[in-house]
Design an enzyme around this catalytic site. Sequence first.
Site, mmCIF file in Angstrom:
data_model
loop_
_atom_site.group_PDB
_atom_site.id
_atom_site.type_symbol
_atom_site.label_atom_id
_atom_site.label_comp_id
_atom_site.label_asym_id
_atom_site.label_seq_id
_atom_site.Cartn_x
_atom_site.Cartn_y
_atom_site.Cartn_z
ATOM 1 N N ASP A 252 -16.107 -15.495 -31.727
ATOM 2 C CA ASP A 252 -16.180 -14.304 -30.876
ATOM 3 C C ASP A 252 -14.971 -14.183 -29.973
ATOM 4 O O ASP A 252 -14.301 -15.164 -29.657
ATOM 5 C CB ASP A 252 -17.465 -14.304 -30.050
ATOM 6 C CG ASP A 252 -17.525 -15.429 -29.023
ATOM 7 O OD1 ASP A 252 -17.205 -16.580 -29.402
ATOM 8 O OD2 ASP A 252 -17.888 -15.168 -27.863
ATOM 9 N N GLU B 296 -19.327 -18.053 -27.708
ATOM 10 C CA GLU B 296 -18.772 -18.972 -26.711
ATOM 11 C C GLU B 296 -18.342 -18.221 -25.463
ATOM 12 O O GLU B 296 -18.499 -18.713 -24.344
ATOM 13 C CB GLU B 296 -17.584 -19.724 -27.320
ATOM 14 C CG GLU B 296 -17.059 -20.877 -26.468
ATOM 15 C CD GLU B 296 -15.918 -20.508 -25.522
ATOM 16 O OE1 GLU B 296 -15.457 -21.384 -24.781
ATOM 17 O OE2 GLU B 296 -15.499 -19.328 -25.513
#
Length: 415
Positions: A85, A180
Site C-alpha cells: 500500500d 502498513e
Amino acid sequence: MSNNITLDVGSRFLNYVKIDTQSDPNSNTNPSTEKQKDLSRILVQELLDIGISDAHLDEWGYVYATIPSNSDKKVPTICFCSHVDTSPDCSGANVKPIVHFNWQGNDIILPDDNAQIIKVEEHPDLKSQIGNDIITASGTTLLGADNKAGIAEIMAAAKFLMNNSEIKHGTIKILFTPDEEVGRGTEKVDLEKLGADFAYTMDGESLGTLEDETFSADAVTLTIHGVSTHPGFAIGKLENAMKIAGDILSALPKDTLSPETTEGMEGFIHPTQISGIQESVKLDFIIRDFTVKGLKEKENFLQNIVNQTLEFYPNSSIDFKIIEQYRNMKEVLVNYPHVVDFAMEAIEMTGIRPERRSIRGGTDGSRLSFMGLPCPNIFAGEHAFHSKLEWVSVQDMEKATQVIINLVQIWEKNA
C-alpha cells in the site's frame, strides 16, 4: 556477488508504481482497500513465473512465498517483507513515473506541476546521486517508492536466486503486506504459516542505512461531550464541544512536543483529525516517543490539558481513550544482535559504508518483532515519502537488491 550483474529492479519498480494501492484509514475492511490486491495478484503471478510454486494471495491481502533451501546445513529461515500500500496522505492514482537518466545535480522540476520542485539544498541525499538515474513522479501524485522500491528489490533478488543455484542459502520466505501505512500491516498476518525465524523489512531510506530502533506509538482519541441548546436561549447553558476542542488544541505547546518542532530522539503529541458538532466532537492524536515511559509522560501531559480545560466547562465531559499502536523494536532486537550484525555485514559487502539509525516512525517490523519475529529495517532507497516530491534512484535499489542476496549467503555461511 559482483556489482556489475544486471538486475531488473528498475523496470519492475516502474511497473508497480503505476498501480494504485492507496490504503484507507477510515475503512474497517481487510485490506482497507480492495485495489491493493491488484498489485498483490501481479506479484503472485510473477513469483509463480520464476518458479516459486507456493506463492499465493490470502483473503486478507497478504502474499506468501517460499524460496526453498539449497544448502546442506540447517539454516534459520529468513523472511523479507515489504508493503504494497501507499500512503493516504497524497494521491496515489494515475502515477506517471519519470526516469531522470544520468542526473547531473540540477533541481528537478516536475512537469505536471512546475511548483513541485525537488531542490538539492532541501534533499541532501541527492548530492551523492550524481550520474545516477533518479525516478520521480510527475508532480500531481506521490511516487510510491514507499514501499514499492522494497517490493521491487525483493522480487529482483528472488528471481536472481532462483536463476543462480550456485548461491547457497537456507529457506527464504517472502511476505508482502497490505495496510502498513494505516498501522494495520500485521493485523491478519499468519506467522505460523509464514514459518520464519527472523525477518527484515525493506522499507528504509538512505543508501547503506539499517534501522533497528523505532518510535513507540500510541493513539489517543478524545470524545468531547458538550452541552447543546438553542443559541437564542443559551446563556449559562451552552458548552460548545467545538470550542472545547479548540481550547485543547490551543493549549498545546507552540515551540515543543510537535512534529514540526522536534527531531532526533524527541517525541511529540500530534493532532491528526477532528470531527463533530457543537454537542459532540471527536479529536484524534498520535503520541510518539522512543520509550514507553516517554509515551506515558506525553499522555499524562495531554490528560492534564484536558482536565484544566474542563474546569471552564463544568457540565461537559471528555472520554480519554488510549490505543496501543506499536513499540520500539530495539526492545526485542537487543536480544538478537546477530540479526543486525549480519545485515550490517551484507551492506558492507556491497561496498557501502553501513550506518545504524533510529526511525522517527515505525514499520511492519516493529509489530512483527513483538509478535515473535525479530525484524530490523534495511534501506530501500526511498526519499521524501508521502509527498509529491518522492524520489528514488535505480542504483540505490540495485544496491539494496544486492544486500538481500549477500545477506542470505551470510546466514548460510554462519549456520
